[in-house]
Motif scaffolding. Structure first.
Motif, PDB file in Angstrom:
ATOM      1  N   HIS A  83       0.843  -1.215   0.000  1.00 14.46           N
ATOM      2  CA  HIS A  83       0.000   0.000   0.000  1.00 14.46           C
ATOM      3  C   HIS A  83       0.873   1.258   0.000  1.00 14.46           C
ATOM      4  O   HIS A  83       0.634   2.189  -0.783  1.00 14.46           O
ATOM      5  CB  HIS A  83      -0.930  -0.037   1.221  1.00 14.46           C
ATOM      6  N   ASP A 101      -1.028   5.851   7.463  1.00 14.69           N
ATOM      7  CA  ASP A 101      -2.256   5.085   7.260  1.00 14.69           C
ATOM      8  C   ASP A 101      -2.676   4.357   8.524  1.00 14.69           C
ATOM      9  O   ASP A 101      -1.866   3.681   9.157  1.00 14.69           O
ATOM     10  CB  ASP A 101      -2.046   4.052   6.142  1.00 14.69           C
ATOM     11  N   TYR A 105      -6.429   1.747   6.429  1.00 14.80           N
ATOM     12  CA  TYR A 105      -5.758   2.464   5.340  1.00 14.80           C
ATOM     13  C   TYR A 105      -6.474   3.762   5.013  1.00 14.80           C
ATOM     14  O   TYR A 105      -6.765   4.078   3.868  1.00 14.80           O
ATOM     15  CB  TYR A 105      -5.586   1.554   4.108  1.00 14.80           C
ATOM     16  N   GLU A 114      -6.757   6.730  -1.313  1.00 17.20           N
ATOM     17  CA  GLU A 114      -6.559   5.481  -0.561  1.00 17.20           C
ATOM     18  C   GLU A 114      -7.067   4.273  -1.336  1.00 17.20           C
ATOM     19  O   GLU A 114      -6.452   3.201  -1.315  1.00 17.20           O
ATOM     20  CB  GLU A 114      -7.227   5.586   0.812  1.00 17.20           C
TER      21      GLU A 114
HETATM   22 ZN   LIG Z   1      -2.690   5.082   2.288  1.00 16.23          ZN
END
Ligand SMILES: [Zn+2]
Length: 168
Positions: A83, A101, A105, A114
């Motif tokens: 991510h 995050d 997230y 996101e």
């Molecule tokens: Zn993120």
């Protein structure tokens, strides 16, 4: 037609970026730290604030650095690295002083940003061609829980793999 697909974000990467990533996806679980290093981004496990999964921020030595919460499960840490690396690949101009995050997230960036990072992260940890091949192989061997078996093989959560499989 298979419902296991690459994301739009994957299509947006340059040919060179995709080549670097694909070269590290020949064996699974994918070595995300190696991909990040090749992009010049070190990855460190760290004790982060409560409820924080990971962060990417400018490295005092130049470039960027990713930190993941060392107290999270290994599978979760892997997705977090993916991510944060996705933020680097898609949103470098928006990292500013850093993106942090939480467990879902979420950050101070928009939910669109996101969602983009999550979709590319899925393609980093679950290469589409590899998932298709493994799914065909496991279906042929009549495995009882396809999603869980694939999740274990690719080192991701069952939930992440279920999404990759198109909600099957
Ligand atoms: Zn993120």
């Amino acid at each position: 037609m298979s419902r296991i697909k690459d994301s739009w974000q994957w299509q947006q990467l340059s040919d060179e970026q995709r080549a670097i990533i694909t070269a590290h996806q020949s064996s699974v679980p994918v070595n995300l730290g190696a991909i990040a290093r090749e992009f010049g981004v070190p990855v460190k496990a760290a004790t982060l604030g409560p409820g924080v999964s990971g962060e990417i921020r400018p490295n005092p030595d130049g470039g960027y650095i990713i930190r993941v919460n060392r107290h999270d499960s290994p599978r979760r840490q892997r997705f977090t690295v993916a991510h944060e690396l996705a933020h680097f690949l898609l949103h470098k101009d928006q990292i500013g002083s850093g993106i942090t995050d939480d467990a879902l997230y979420r950050s101070n960036k928009s939910s669109r940003i996101e969602a983009e990072a999550n979709r590319l992260a899925a393609d980093l940890v679950m290469p589409t061609a590899k998932v298709r091949a493994a799914a065909d192989e496991l279906r042929a061997s009549d495995v009882s829980d396809l999603s869980a078996s694939l999740a274990e093989r690719f080192g991701v959560s069952d939930a992440a793999m279920t999404i990759k499989l198109g909600g099957e």
